[in-house]
Write an enzyme that holds these catalytic residues in place. Structure first.
Site, PDB file in Angstrom:
ATOM      1  N   HIS A  42      29.435 -50.090 -25.076  1.00  0.00           N
ATOM      2  CA  HIS A  42      29.831 -48.510 -25.796  1.00  0.00           C
ATOM      3  C   HIS A  42      30.877 -48.007 -24.851  1.00  0.00           C
ATOM      4  CE1 HIS A  42      29.224 -44.154 -25.412  1.00  0.00           C
ATOM      5  NE2 HIS A  42      29.479 -44.230 -26.546  1.00  0.00           N
ATOM      6  N   SER A  43      31.835 -47.360 -25.414  1.00  0.00           N
ATOM      7  CA  SER A  43      32.968 -46.672 -24.783  1.00  0.00           C
ATOM      8  C   SER A  43      33.640 -47.639 -23.707  1.00  0.00           C
ATOM      9  CB  SER A  43      32.526 -45.516 -24.147  1.00  0.00           C
ATOM     10  OG  SER A  43      33.126 -44.612 -23.737  1.00  0.00           O
TER      11      SER A  43
END
Length: 281
Positions: free
Chosen positions: A107-108
């Site tokens: 994520h991210s």
């Protein structure tokens, strides 16, 4: 850069050393039996969930619970948030303790980390990017963010981050997202204010050098990839995510949601991860 060291890592303690560790800590034998035990008896890949900056493994709780209920072994190792190279090296060391196929999810900022850590790892069968960076060679977090219209972080750093010096580190600081910015960046109005307050208080800082460390050869050039894009993402604008996903030839799914789309649409995110897992069969 990352050599395979699974055999060596399993022989570090030896039988006598392992026994001494058990005696010293009081940990029961099965709890220290090694990573092979936790993955025994299943042909499904292990899903490793890597959190992003200003977060911890709890950001994956809803997705992890759904994956586990569907029979997957799940791991959420801590991302040190100390810099792309070091974080990737630590993740790769963790992956080396797992037997069998792996679906690696980021994520991210975690997308930067998995892209480097998975390079050349034959156990990683699929990469899944959730509101994440899919960097090409020499891309940095800064280069992928600073010029993007619509990113909350494409601003004067002093208006976005609180900086805390790292003792003994020259010209490097820990960056915390200002409470006044955190909700707008990560949650918009999709997550209740009381939950955003908890996420803000629990955030783990990102070392400032992580913003400028270039990515190496991307693992997605040889490993199939999937992506989930939150169409209200205010950190990595959706249009940029689409460009990166197309460049990586990722199987892409767009969903209404903020940067923390795994909190607002855990079923959708889980479904995309399981699609990647089924493709490894």
């Amino acid at each position: 850069m990352f050599s395979r060291s699974k055999k060596a890592s399993r022989l570090v303690l030896g039988a006598a050393g392992l026994g001494a560790l058990v005696a010293l800590t009081g940990i029961a034998g099965p709890a220290v039996a090694g990573a092979d035990v936790r993955h025994a008896g299943t042909h499904k890949p292990t899903v490793v969930l890597v959190h992003g900056a200003w977060a911890d493994g709890s950001s994956w709780d809803k997705v992890a619970a759904k994956l586990q209920s569907d029979g997957y072994q799940v791991a959420t190792p801590p991302n040190l948030l100390s810099g792309v190279r070091n974080d990737a090296a630590n993740l790769r060391a963790y992956l080396d303790t797992i037997s069998g196929p792996i679906v690696l999810v980021g994520h991210s900022y975690g997308g930067m980390v998995i892209t480097t850590a998975a390079l050349g790892d034959k156990q990683v069968k699929a990469l899944v990017y959730v509101d994440a960076y899919l960097p090409a060679k020499d891309d940095t977090v800064f280069s992928l963010t600073s010029a993007l219209p619509g990113s909350v972080f494409a601003a004067d750093p002093s208006t976005v981050f609180d900086q805390v010096p790292i003792p003994g580190a020259n010209q490097v600081a820990n960056f915390y997202v200002k409470p006044s910015v955190f909700g707008k960046a990560f949650a918009d109005k999709s997550i209740p204010a009381k939950d955003v307050a908890v996420l803000t208080a629990r955030q783990r800082p990102l070392a400032s050098n992580a913003l400028f460390e270039p990515s190496g050869e991307p693992a997605w050039s040889t490993i199939p990839s999937w992506s989930v894009i939150g169409k209200q993402d205010a950190v990595i604008p959706p249009a940029e995510q689409v460009v990166m996903a197309k460049r990586a030839k990722a199987h892409t799914l767009e969903v209404n949601g903020p940067h923390l789309v795994m909190l607002t649409a855990p079923g959708v995110v889980t479904g995309q991860i399981e699609s990647a897992a089924r493709a490894t069969d």
